[in-house]
Scaffold this motif. Structure first.
Motif, PDB file in Angstrom:
ATOM      1  N   THR A 282      12.045   0.156   0.879  1.00  0.00           N
ATOM      2  CA  THR A 282      10.681   0.836   1.086  1.00  0.00           C
ATOM      3  C   THR A 282      10.698   2.067   0.260  1.00  0.00           C
ATOM      4  O   THR A 282       9.614   2.457   0.057  1.00  0.00           O
ATOM      5  N   ASN A 283      11.845   2.449   0.043  1.00  0.00           N
ATOM      6  CA  ASN A 283      12.151   3.819  -0.696  1.00  0.00           C
ATOM      7  C   ASN A 283      12.377   3.733  -2.196  1.00  0.00           C
ATOM      8  O   ASN A 283      12.463   4.647  -2.947  1.00  0.00           O
ATOM      9  N   ALA A 284      12.027   2.365  -2.653  1.00  0.00           N
ATOM     10  CA  ALA A 284      12.238   2.372  -4.131  1.00  0.00           C
ATOM     11  C   ALA A 284      11.030   2.777  -4.897  1.00  0.00           C
ATOM     12  O   ALA A 284       9.946   3.086  -4.243  1.00  0.00           O
ATOM     13  N   ILE A 285      11.351   3.478  -5.994  1.00  0.00           N
ATOM     14  CA  ILE A 285      10.593   4.159  -6.917  1.00  0.00           C
ATOM     15  C   ILE A 285       9.999   3.342  -7.902  1.00  0.00           C
ATOM     16  O   ILE A 285       9.055   4.116  -8.777  1.00  0.00           O
ATOM     17  N   ILE A 286      10.533   2.301  -8.422  1.00  0.00           N
ATOM     18  CA  ILE A 286       9.958   1.589  -9.483  1.00  0.00           C
ATOM     19  C   ILE A 286       9.717   0.115  -8.995  1.00  0.00           C
ATOM     20  O   ILE A 286      10.853  -0.391  -8.511  1.00  0.00           O
TER      21      ILE A 286
ATOM     22  N   ARG B 201       0.727  -1.118  -0.089  1.00  0.00           N
ATOM     23  CA  ARG B 201      -0.021   0.023  -0.091  1.00  0.00           C
ATOM     24  C   ARG B 201       0.681   1.292  -0.094  1.00  0.00           C
ATOM     25  O   ARG B 201       0.724   2.367  -0.601  1.00  0.00           O
ATOM     26  N   ASN B 202       1.987   1.266   0.849  1.00  0.00           N
ATOM     27  CA  ASN B 202       2.762   2.390   0.891  1.00  0.00           C
ATOM     28  C   ASN B 202       3.580   2.692  -0.600  1.00  0.00           C
ATOM     29  O   ASN B 202       4.138   3.631  -0.699  1.00  0.00           O
ATOM     30  N   GLN B 203       3.529   1.685  -1.469  1.00  0.00           N
ATOM     31  CA  GLN B 203       4.304   1.950  -2.761  1.00  0.00           C
ATOM     32  C   GLN B 203       3.185   2.410  -4.009  1.00  0.00           C
ATOM     33  O   GLN B 203       3.397   2.544  -4.949  1.00  0.00           O
ATOM     34  N   LEU B 204       2.025   2.331  -3.502  1.00  0.00           N
ATOM     35  CA  LEU B 204       1.029   3.068  -4.371  1.00  0.00           C
ATOM     36  C   LEU B 204       1.352   4.275  -5.221  1.00  0.00           C
ATOM     37  O   LEU B 204       1.831   5.374  -4.363  1.00  0.00           O
ATOM     38  N   GLY B 205       1.179   4.402  -6.503  1.00  0.00           N
ATOM     39  CA  GLY B 205       1.656   5.367  -7.139  1.00  0.00           C
ATOM     40  C   GLY B 205       3.081   5.569  -7.418  1.00  0.00           C
ATOM     41  O   GLY B 205       3.293   6.342  -8.514  1.00  0.00           O
ATOM     42  N   GLU B 206       3.843   4.593  -7.286  1.00  0.00           N
ATOM     43  CA  GLU B 206       5.260   4.245  -7.541  1.00  0.00           C
ATOM     44  C   GLU B 206       5.238   3.842  -9.076  1.00  0.00           C
ATOM     45  O   GLU B 206       4.314   3.317  -9.559  1.00  0.00           O
ATOM     46  N   GLY B 207       6.430   3.735  -9.715  1.00  0.00           N
ATOM     47  CA  GLY B 207       6.407   3.314 -11.099  1.00  0.00           C
ATOM     48  C   GLY B 207       6.636   1.959 -11.313  1.00  0.00           C
ATOM     49  O   GLY B 207       7.116   1.272 -10.436  1.00  0.00           O
ATOM     50  N   TRP B 208       6.314   1.473 -12.827  1.00  0.00           N
ATOM     51  CA  TRP B 208       6.780   0.283 -13.071  1.00  0.00           C
ATOM     52  C   TRP B 208       7.805  -0.027 -14.038  1.00  0.00           C
ATOM     53  O   TRP B 208       8.282   1.005 -15.046  1.00  0.00           O
ATOM     54  N   SER B 209       8.752  -0.965 -13.937  1.00  0.00           N
ATOM     55  CA  SER B 209       9.816  -1.269 -14.994  1.00  0.00           C
ATOM     56  C   SER B 209      10.231  -2.425 -14.730  1.00  0.00           C
ATOM     57  O   SER B 209      10.675  -2.989 -13.694  1.00  0.00           O
ATOM     58  N   LEU B 210      10.618  -3.106 -15.857  1.00  0.00           N
ATOM     59  CA  LEU B 210      11.319  -4.612 -15.755  1.00  0.00           C
ATOM     60  C   LEU B 210      12.724  -4.359 -15.538  1.00  0.00           C
ATOM     61  O   LEU B 210      13.449  -5.689 -15.337  1.00  0.00           O
TER      62      LEU B 210
END
Length: 309
Positions: free
Chosen positions: A261-265, A244-253
């Motif tokens: 917890t601070n990752a953005i993808i 839930r805390n990652q909602l809105g973060e990005g996607w990438s393979l």
């Protein structure tokens, strides 16, 4: 930045609670004890026996949950609490179901989002790998906190099966080579369609967002349901809090493999793996590098709950 925006949205909710809304709380309380003759999720009574003192108390809680969801809906808000967590959080600190419900009413802005906040994802794209993403344009992706259309559970009886923190693995993705993974957020009440539905959190092309699983998606995607066998209710809830805390973060393979917890993808299976890794469960099965959904599925730490194949 996105997390700061989320806090601002919650502050806006507080501002939108008018005096007339607060005064109408007493009218809500009068309806709380009207227990439904038959619950739409009666099977849950067995799942949550340990958290309710009786079947009657379960039905009182469920009735209160529906009333609370409808009340928020009439205030142009969406209750962002699942029935599952509503039941799990009820304990001896509350002297009655009515007192428990009053807690939610008196702190409504802490548990609701604006009804207009329909999606979660920030639409981040890694154009070099976006075409390989799980997900797609179907109605059950990136749904936000509302149900976009009515959802059926008649074919598989799926509505009664998942619990918070369960894992979905799907076969049918855009490429089919790696599958897709998601986490169950819980059962929610749709005041628009007067029904329960099962909500997921997953990383798709649009980013980390909510989705819905129903008979349609199960048929389309060959969806299976797994549970971390020895995880406690608290550990499952903590894993859910992580995603839930990652909602809105990005996607990438190209995200690699991290449990930060601070990752953005995130890619889909990495997000699920990280959530449980931080609770002491390594679902990778010793796999190094990229963790595919199928690697998760083969983990000896999982129990199969549902497989339509």
């Amino acid at each position: 930045m996105l997390k700061k925006l989320s806090m601002l949205m919650r502050k806006m909710v507080v501002m939108m609670l008018s005096i007339s809304t607060i005064l109408s709380m007493s009218a809500f309380a009068e309806n709380v004890n009207d227990v439904s003759e038959k619950s739409q999720v009666a099977e849950l009574a067995e799942t949550y026996t340990g958290f309710c003192n009786s079947d009657t108390e379960f039905y009182e809680l469920e009735s209160a949950y529906i009333e609370l969801s409808n009340y928020a809906y009439n205030c142009d808000l969406t209750l962002d609490v699942s029935l599952d967590l509503f039941l799990l959080n009820y304990d001896e600190t509350y002297i009655s179901v009515e007192a428990y419900t009053d807690h939610y009413l008196n702190n409504l802005s802490d548990y609701c989002v604006l009804a207009t906040a329909s999606t979660d994802a920030n639409m981040y794209f890694d154009n070099d790998s976006a075409a390989l993403s799980s997900g797609g344009s179907s109605w059950y992706y990136n749904t936000g906190t509302s149900l976009p259309q009515s959802a059926s559970y008649a074919s598989y009886g799926f509505l009664s099966l998942p619990i918070v923190g369960d894992i979905i693995i799907e076969q049918d993705t855009i490429t089919g080579w790696s599958g897709h993974a998601a986490m169950v957020e819980g059962r929610f009440w749709s005041s628009t369609y007067s029904q329960y539905y099962v909500r997921l959190i997953e990383s798709v092309q649009a980013g980390v967002c909510r989705g819905v699983i129903s008979d349609t998606r199960i048929s389309d995607k060959d969806s299976r349901l797994y549970r971390v066998t020895s995880a406690t209710a608290l550990q499952r809830a903590a894993a859910l809090t992580f995603v839930r805390n990652q909602l809105g973060e990005g996607w990438s393979l190209k995200a690699g493999k991290t449990n930060d917890t601070n990752a953005i993808i995130w890619y889909c299976s990495e997000l699920v793996w990280a959530a449980y890794y931080n609770q002491g469960f390594d679902l990778s099965g010793g796999t190094s590098g990229v963790i595919t959904p199928y690697a998760l599925e083969s983990s000896s730490l999982l129990t199969t709950i549902f497989d339509p194949r």
